[in-house]
Design a protein around this motif. Structure first.
Motif, PDB file in Angstrom:
ATOM      1  N   MET A   1       0.848  -1.186   0.000  1.00 34.00           N
ATOM      2  CA  MET A   1       0.000   0.000   0.000  1.00 34.00           C
ATOM      3  C   MET A   1       0.883   1.235   0.000  1.00 34.00           C
ATOM      4  O   MET A   1       1.838   1.348   0.774  1.00 34.00           O
ATOM      5  CB  MET A   1      -0.922   0.007   1.228  1.00 34.00           C
ATOM      6  N   THR A   2       0.570   2.159  -0.874  1.00 32.02           N
ATOM      7  CA  THR A   2       1.345   3.384  -0.988  1.00 32.02           C
ATOM      8  C   THR A   2       0.903   4.366   0.088  1.00 32.02           C
ATOM      9  O   THR A   2      -0.253   4.789   0.126  1.00 32.02           O
ATOM     10  CB  THR A   2       1.153   4.016  -2.381  1.00 32.02           C
ATOM     11  N   VAL A   3       1.831   4.711   0.971  1.00 29.40           N
ATOM     12  CA  VAL A   3       1.527   5.666   2.032  1.00 29.40           C
ATOM     13  C   VAL A   3       1.706   7.088   1.533  1.00 29.40           C
ATOM     14  O   VAL A   3       0.864   7.955   1.738  1.00 29.40           O
ATOM     15  CB  VAL A   3       2.401   5.390   3.262  1.00 29.40           C
ATOM     16  N   ILE A   4       2.814   7.348   0.867  1.00 30.86           N
ATOM     17  CA  ILE A   4       3.087   8.664   0.286  1.00 30.86           C
ATOM     18  C   ILE A   4       3.304   8.471  -1.200  1.00 30.86           C
ATOM     19  O   ILE A   4       4.146   7.660  -1.615  1.00 30.86           O
ATOM     20  CB  ILE A   4       4.324   9.304   0.948  1.00 30.86           C
ATOM     21  N   GLU A   5       2.586   9.200  -2.010  1.00 34.32           N
ATOM     22  CA  GLU A   5       2.681   9.049  -3.454  1.00 34.32           C
ATOM     23  C   GLU A   5       4.045   9.514  -3.947  1.00 34.32           C
ATOM     24  O   GLU A   5       4.713  10.347  -3.310  1.00 34.32           O
ATOM     25  CB  GLU A   5       1.572   9.841  -4.129  1.00 34.32           C
ATOM     26  N   ALA A   6       4.424   8.973  -5.111  1.00 40.74           N
ATOM     27  CA  ALA A   6       5.745   9.293  -5.659  1.00 40.74           C
ATOM     28  C   ALA A   6       5.861  10.769  -6.022  1.00 40.74           C
ATOM     29  O   ALA A   6       6.918  11.391  -5.818  1.00 40.74           O
ATOM     30  CB  ALA A   6       6.011   8.420  -6.889  1.00 40.74           C
ATOM     31  N   LYS A   7       4.780  11.351  -6.531  1.00 38.57           N
ATOM     32  CA  LYS A   7       4.827  12.773  -6.890  1.00 38.57           C
ATOM     33  C   LYS A   7       5.023  13.641  -5.660  1.00 38.57           C
ATOM     34  O   LYS A   7       5.801  14.613  -5.675  1.00 38.57           O
ATOM     35  CB  LYS A   7       3.545  13.150  -7.629  1.00 38.57           C
ATOM     36  N   VAL A   8       4.332  13.294  -4.596  1.00 41.31           N
ATOM     37  CA  VAL A   8       4.485  14.050  -3.349  1.00 41.31           C
ATOM     38  C   VAL A   8       5.883  13.851  -2.777  1.00 41.31           C
ATOM     39  O   VAL A   8       6.499  14.789  -2.247  1.00 41.31           O
ATOM     40  CB  VAL A   8       3.403  13.618  -2.337  1.00 41.31           C
ATOM     41  N   HIS A   9       6.418  12.634  -2.909  1.00 43.47           N
ATOM     42  CA  HIS A   9       7.774  12.349  -2.413  1.00 43.47           C
ATOM     43  C   HIS A   9       8.814  13.185  -3.160  1.00 43.47           C
ATOM     44  O   HIS A   9       9.708  13.784  -2.540  1.00 43.47           O
ATOM     45  CB  HIS A   9       8.065  10.857  -2.563  1.00 43.47           C
ATOM     46  N   ARG A  10       8.701  13.254  -4.474  1.00 46.04           N
ATOM     47  CA  ARG A  10       9.655  14.044  -5.262  1.00 46.04           C
ATOM     48  C   ARG A  10       9.519  15.529  -4.973  1.00 46.04           C
ATOM     49  O   ARG A  10      10.511  16.267  -4.890  1.00 46.04           O
ATOM     50  CB  ARG A  10       9.449  13.764  -6.748  1.00 46.04           C
ATOM     51  N   SER A  11       8.280  15.986  -4.820  1.00 40.32           N
ATOM     52  CA  SER A  11       8.059  17.402  -4.541  1.00 40.32           C
ATOM     53  C   SER A  11       8.635  17.795  -3.188  1.00 40.32           C
ATOM     54  O   SER A  11       9.264  18.851  -3.046  1.00 40.32           O
ATOM     55  CB  SER A  11       6.559  17.712  -4.585  1.00 40.32           C
ATOM     56  N   SER A  12       8.445  16.954  -2.174  1.00 38.99           N
ATOM     57  CA  SER A  12       8.986  17.272  -0.854  1.00 38.99           C
ATOM     58  C   SER A  12      10.514  17.258  -0.852  1.00 38.99           C
ATOM     59  O   SER A  12      11.153  18.077  -0.184  1.00 38.99           O
ATOM     60  CB  SER A  12       8.458  16.278   0.185  1.00 38.99           C
ATOM     61  N   ALA A  13      11.113  16.347  -1.630  1.00 35.81           N
ATOM     62  CA  ALA A  13      12.578  16.325  -1.724  1.00 35.81           C
ATOM     63  C   ALA A  13      13.102  17.586  -2.385  1.00 35.81           C
ATOM     64  O   ALA A  13      14.114  18.171  -1.932  1.00 35.81           O
ATOM     65  CB  ALA A  13      13.015  15.086  -2.506  1.00 35.81           C
ATOM     66  N   ARG A  14      12.443  18.031  -3.442  1.00 31.85           N
ATOM     67  CA  ARG A  14      12.883  19.264  -4.117  1.00 31.85           C
ATOM     68  C   ARG A  14      12.713  20.479  -3.210  1.00 31.85           C
ATOM     69  O   ARG A  14      13.597  21.325  -3.112  1.00 31.85           O
ATOM     70  CB  ARG A  14      12.081  19.434  -5.411  1.00 31.85           C
ATOM     71  N   ASN A  15      11.587  20.558  -2.524  1.00 29.85           N
ATOM     72  CA  ASN A  15      11.364  21.695  -1.621  1.00 29.85           C
ATOM     73  C   ASN A  15      12.327  21.680  -0.439  1.00 29.85           C
ATOM     74  O   ASN A  15      12.800  22.735   0.000  1.00 29.85           O
ATOM     75  CB  ASN A  15       9.920  21.659  -1.108  1.00 29.85           C
TER      76      ASN A  15
END
Length: 297
Positions: A1-15
């Motif tokens: 089960m995906t807890v944090i989506e990949a798009k949100v993960h990449r966005s948080s890393a960039r921010n």
């Protein structure tokens, strides 16, 4: 089960990376400027770096784990409730016999289930917990968010006579107009009949209030005390009562105006009846002598 989506993960890393760089540079430069007033400029640069880098790392950590913090916020009521119940059970089991433990658990569970008002209140608060997660599903499935994929912040909920009321803080990319076109889908997801959206504050358009309606409270029958005030043994009249509905004009005496004799044709008698069909009232002016026009000139 995906807890944090990949798009949100990449966005948080960039921010987080951008927040680290900006914080480290700004704090380091400011610290070096202040330290330069007391030490050599080279030493001040090292002091600025020693202060700016750890501060930037702390900001990086907060931004990086923000999706996890938001996820924990969504499950905070359930987590606290589960922790409280588990702690109470352990303490009760360790300090009381088994029979007493079972009796206390039966009372805690059985009394609210047996009393109607308490049971309805527990059910209403349970729906508040469910609705918060159903709204999160709406935002993540069919409501378009911003490019980074960050979802609105669902704050808290409370029961109402017709359902639940939830306060939501929108992120950039959404507005109340965008949500009003999807109210029917939100109602289906929340297992409700209708959903209304209003602004919760006049000064902030991102602060909204969701009213989830599940039932109708205005169609219930209400007992009236006037029924008990009627004497059922009283005799009933055979003919219905006559209630006046309008004014009978023939029964009203219309005022009459006496004209001077010179302005009236000789031999012409006043009408026998007035315009409404009733007989004119006797005029006291008829017994008086005719007015002389010269008295008025």
């Amino acid at each position: 089960m995906t807890v944090i989506e990949a798009k949100v993960h990449r966005s948080s890393a960039r921010n987080a990376r951008m927040a680290f760089i900006l914080t480290a540079v700004i704090v380091g430069v400011l610290s070096a400027v202040v330290a330069a007033a007391y030490w050599h400029p080279i030493v001040a640069l090292f002091v600025g770096a020693l202060i700016g880098v750890p501060t930037g790392g702390l900001v990086w950590l907060l931004v990086r784990i923000w999706p996890v913090i938001r996820l924990l916020w969504w499950w905070t009521p359930e987590t606290l409730l589960s922790a409280g119940l588990l702690t109470g059970w352990v303490q009760l089991a360790n300090h009381t016999p088994t029979v007493v433990t079972l009796i206390v658990v039966a009372l805690v569970v059985g009394v609210p289930a047996a009393i109607g008002p308490v049971r309805r209140q527990v059910k209403a608060w349970g729906w508040c917990l469910v609705v918060r997660h159903r709204l999160r599903v709406c935002f993540s499935q069919f409501i378009i968010a911003n490019q980074s994929g960050s979802l609105p912040l669902i704050l808290w909920a409370r029961p109402t006579p017709v359902g639940e009321r939830v306060w939501v803080y929108l992120r950039p990319g959404l507005s109340a107009k965008d949500l009003e076109s999807r109210l029917d889908k939100i109602a289906v997801t929340c297992h409700a009949s209708t959903v209304l959206i209003e602004r919760a504050g006049e000064s902030n358009a991102a602060y909204l209030r969701f009213d989830i309606k599940r039932r109708e409270v205005l169609n219930a029958r209400v007992g009236s005390p006037l029924v008990d005030a009627i004497d059922r043994n009283a005799p009933v009249s055979a003919s219905p009562l006559t209630v006046p509905t309008a004014l009978d004009l023939p029964d009203v005496d219309a005022p009459t105006i006496t004209l001077p004799t010179q302005g009236r044709a000789a031999g012409k008698k006043p009408p026998a009846t007035t315009a409404n069909g009733s007989k004119p009232a006797a005029s006291s002016a008829s017994s008086l002598p005719d007015d002389d026009t010269s008295d008025w000139i």
